[in-house]
Write an enzyme that holds these catalytic residues in place. Structure first.
Site, PDB file in Angstrom:
ATOM      1  N   ASN A 180       0.869  -1.174   0.000  1.00  0.00           N
ATOM      2  CA  ASN A 180       0.000   0.000   0.000  1.00  0.00           C
ATOM      3  C   ASN A 180       0.911   1.231   0.000  1.00  0.00           C
ATOM      4  O   ASN A 180       1.478   1.590   1.025  1.00  0.00           O
ATOM      5  CB  ASN A 180      -0.888  -0.024   1.247  1.00  0.00           C
ATOM      6  CG  ASN A 180      -1.900   1.106   1.259  1.00  0.00           C
ATOM      7  OD1 ASN A 180      -1.821   2.036   0.451  1.00  0.00           O
ATOM      8  ND2 ASN A 180      -2.844   1.033   2.168  1.00  0.00           N
ATOM      9  N   HIS A 225     -13.087   2.024  -0.636  1.00  0.00           N
ATOM     10  CA  HIS A 225     -13.047   0.927   0.362  1.00  0.00           C
ATOM     11  C   HIS A 225     -13.593  -0.377  -0.216  1.00  0.00           C
ATOM     12  O   HIS A 225     -14.045  -1.247   0.532  1.00  0.00           O
ATOM     13  CB  HIS A 225     -13.897   1.254   1.617  1.00  0.00           C
ATOM     14  CG  HIS A 225     -13.370   2.369   2.449  1.00  0.00           C
ATOM     15  ND1 HIS A 225     -14.190   3.295   3.026  1.00  0.00           N
ATOM     16  CD2 HIS A 225     -12.108   2.708   2.809  1.00  0.00           C
ATOM     17  CE1 HIS A 225     -13.467   4.169   3.710  1.00  0.00           C
ATOM     18  NE2 HIS A 225     -12.193   3.836   3.586  1.00  0.00           N
ATOM     19  N   ARG A 256     -13.538  14.384   7.666  1.00  0.00           N
ATOM     20  CA  ARG A 256     -14.370  14.723   6.495  1.00  0.00           C
ATOM     21  C   ARG A 256     -15.819  14.910   6.919  1.00  0.00           C
ATOM     22  O   ARG A 256     -16.326  14.165   7.765  1.00  0.00           O
ATOM     23  CB  ARG A 256     -14.300  13.615   5.444  1.00  0.00           C
ATOM     24  CG  ARG A 256     -12.937  13.442   4.812  1.00  0.00           C
ATOM     25  CD  ARG A 256     -13.042  12.490   3.621  1.00  0.00           C
ATOM     26  NE  ARG A 256     -11.736  12.045   3.203  1.00  0.00           N
ATOM     27  CZ  ARG A 256     -11.354  10.770   3.202  1.00  0.00           C
ATOM     28  NH1 ARG A 256     -12.176   9.808   3.584  1.00  0.00           N
ATOM     29  NH2 ARG A 256     -10.149  10.443   2.790  1.00  0.00           N
ATOM     30  N   ARG A 298      -2.232  -2.186  -3.679  1.00  0.00           N
ATOM     31  CA  ARG A 298      -3.510  -1.520  -3.472  1.00  0.00           C
ATOM     32  C   ARG A 298      -3.517  -0.290  -4.374  1.00  0.00           C
ATOM     33  O   ARG A 298      -2.634   0.574  -4.269  1.00  0.00           O
ATOM     34  CB  ARG A 298      -3.644  -1.081  -2.021  1.00  0.00           C
ATOM     35  CG  ARG A 298      -4.929  -0.326  -1.804  1.00  0.00           C
ATOM     36  CD  ARG A 298      -4.825   0.655  -0.695  1.00  0.00           C
ATOM     37  NE  ARG A 298      -6.090   1.344  -0.556  1.00  0.00           N
ATOM     38  CZ  ARG A 298      -6.223   2.487   0.092  1.00  0.00           C
ATOM     39  NH1 ARG A 298      -5.179   3.052   0.659  1.00  0.00           N
ATOM     40  NH2 ARG A 298      -7.383   3.056   0.191  1.00  0.00           N
ATOM     41  N   GLU A 308      -7.695  -6.033   4.268  1.00  0.00           N
ATOM     42  CA  GLU A 308      -7.509  -5.658   2.864  1.00  0.00           C
ATOM     43  C   GLU A 308      -6.211  -6.242   2.312  1.00  0.00           C
ATOM     44  O   GLU A 308      -6.149  -6.622   1.146  1.00  0.00           O
ATOM     45  CB  GLU A 308      -7.513  -4.126   2.737  1.00  0.00           C
ATOM     46  CG  GLU A 308      -8.911  -3.545   2.929  1.00  0.00           C
ATOM     47  CD  GLU A 308      -8.910  -2.115   3.424  1.00  0.00           C
ATOM     48  OE1 GLU A 308      -8.435  -1.879   4.555  1.00  0.00           O
ATOM     49  OE2 GLU A 308      -9.382  -1.231   2.691  1.00  0.00           O
TER      50      GLU A 308
END
Ligand code: ADP
Length: 395
Positions: free
Chosen positions: A7, A178, A237, A88, A380
């Site tokens: 990642n 996601h 956010r 990723r 993940e």
């Protein structure tokens, strides 16, 4: 067979090395502050943790050090043992609906899509190029896109009610993010139920967060949108807001549009409302000390998650299961409790004692609950490694 999941961020590179015969993590770690003063790496293996400051000029440097360390620490004997590298990748637009073997075309597309993920796509390309340089073109690399799982949405889900030519000419639509985590949730639920024909709502709630409506293993709708700014309230956010706020605040604060959007991304959400922290742990401890604004932030956070669950419950025509994952979903006992209490009208009932568990797989729903509720720690990295193995074997 050993596979490494990567990642790559703009100044960091996280890795997990798997032995895929038993899906065991052999080593994992992170290279931080790449290209910035004070760069360092952390490698965990065999119950040990090594941390070292080292000059890392760029991603190529980081990958070089990583591979050298894997050999120095006798984690692997030779680089040939690494049979594949899974990356990723954040944004594949509507071109990539599943994981792919990385070719020059994929790299060109990542570069071409950079305005859709200006921080992530260029970093992903750096990660790919660094591994290509270190391991040669023959080592198979696979790209696993955050956006891929959401590509099954119908047009009426992914289009915004805006001029159609914005979609046709500029690609304005919901992409969703996601996806790898939501796919992991769907696959985990498939294992639990022993079938694919179920309906579920996957709640990935961490610092970033999104909710996904899944039917028959396919994404029907998801809360993030054209960018990850949309949907539920997050750490920093805002999630969905009335867009007219933007020109209004621009005028009030003498800012331009991207500065206000930056505020919506970086100083809103839990941080914005509480004015104390973006981290749910801090919010909870501030509430204990009587901080009213922290309490307000948590209430709004819960409400936004519940808004989406309710919306998707109706969209799916009822659900078999709801699952929680990521930082808050896996660990935050009071947040899960309050979300589930708000869903009592749908017949959700959870075992409050089991809900005290953190960071582990647990079935929260009681036998009387009309909807199954699970906490499923997301993985993940494992999904990326599985996809990489799968593409290697079916080449
Ligand atoms: P990211 O979206 O960056 O991957 P994570 O999934 O790691 O984020 O989630 C990070 C968030 O999870 C933290 O900001 C914090 O709010 C929350 N979190 C982590 N552990 C706990 C905990 N024990 N209790 C409550 N919240 C937690």
């Amino acid at each position: 067979m050993k596979i490494i999941s990567i990642n790559a961020g703009s100044s960091s590179l996280k890795f997990t090395l798997f032995e895929m015969d038993n899906e065991e993590v052999i080593a994992s770690g992170v290279f931080e502050r790449i290209g910035i003063e004070g760069s360092k790496y952390t490698i965990k293996y065999n119950g040990e943790k090594i941390e070292q400051e080292i000059e890392l000029l760029d991603h190529t440097d980081a990958v070089k050090v990583l591979l050298e360390k894997l050999i120095d620490l006798a984690i692997i004997k030779s680089l040939d043992e690494i049979k594949g590298v899974g990356h990723r990748l954040v944004h594949g637009k509507d071109k990539y609906s599943k994981s792919v073997i990385i070719t020059d075309e994929v790299i060109e597309d990542l570069e071409a899509f950079r305005e859709f993920a200006p921080l992530h796509n260029p970093a992903n390309v750096l990660g790919i190029k660094a591994f290509r340089e270190a391991l040669g073109e023959d080592t198979l690399m696979v790209g696993v896109f955050d956006t891929a799982f959401h590509q099954t949405m119908e047009k009426e889900a992914y289009l915004y009610p805006v001029p159609y030519k914005w979609y046709e000419n500029y690609g304005v639509r919901k992409y969703g993010f996601h996806g790898t985590s939501h796919r992991f949730m769907a696959l985990s639920m498939k294992e639990i139920l022993g079938r694919e024909n179920f309906k579920m709502i996957s709640c990935h709630i961490g610092n970033g967060g999104s909710i996904c409506a899944i039917d028959n293993m396919k994404c029907i709708d998801t809360s993030m949108g054209f960018t990850p700014l949309a949907g539920i309230m997050m750490g920093t956010r805002s999630g969905d807001v009335d867009p007219s706020i933007i020109p209004y605040v621009m005028e009030k604060e003498g800012k331009n549009a991207s500065e206000v959007v930056d505020d919506l991304n970086k100083v809103s959400g839990l941080l914005g409302l509480s004015e104390c922290s973006s981290d749910m742990r801090d919010i909870l401890s501030n509430i204990e000390q009587g901080n009213e604004q922290a309490l307000l932030a948590k209430k709004k956070y819960v409400r936004r998650v519940v808004d989406y669950i309710a919306q998707y419950y109706v969209l799916l025509g009822g659900v078999d299961a709801i699952c929680f994952t990521a930082g808050v979903g896996e660990n935050s006992v009071p947040v899960r409790k309050e979300i589930c209490e708000s869903l009592a009208c749908l017949g959700v009932k959870i075992d409050l004692e089991l809900n005290e568990k953190r960071g582990e797989f647990v079935k929260l729903s009681t036998d009387e609950s009309k909807i199954l509720v699970y906490v499923i720690p997301t993985d993940e990295e494992l999904m990326i490694a599985r996809d990489t193995l799968n593409l290697i074997q079916n080449r």
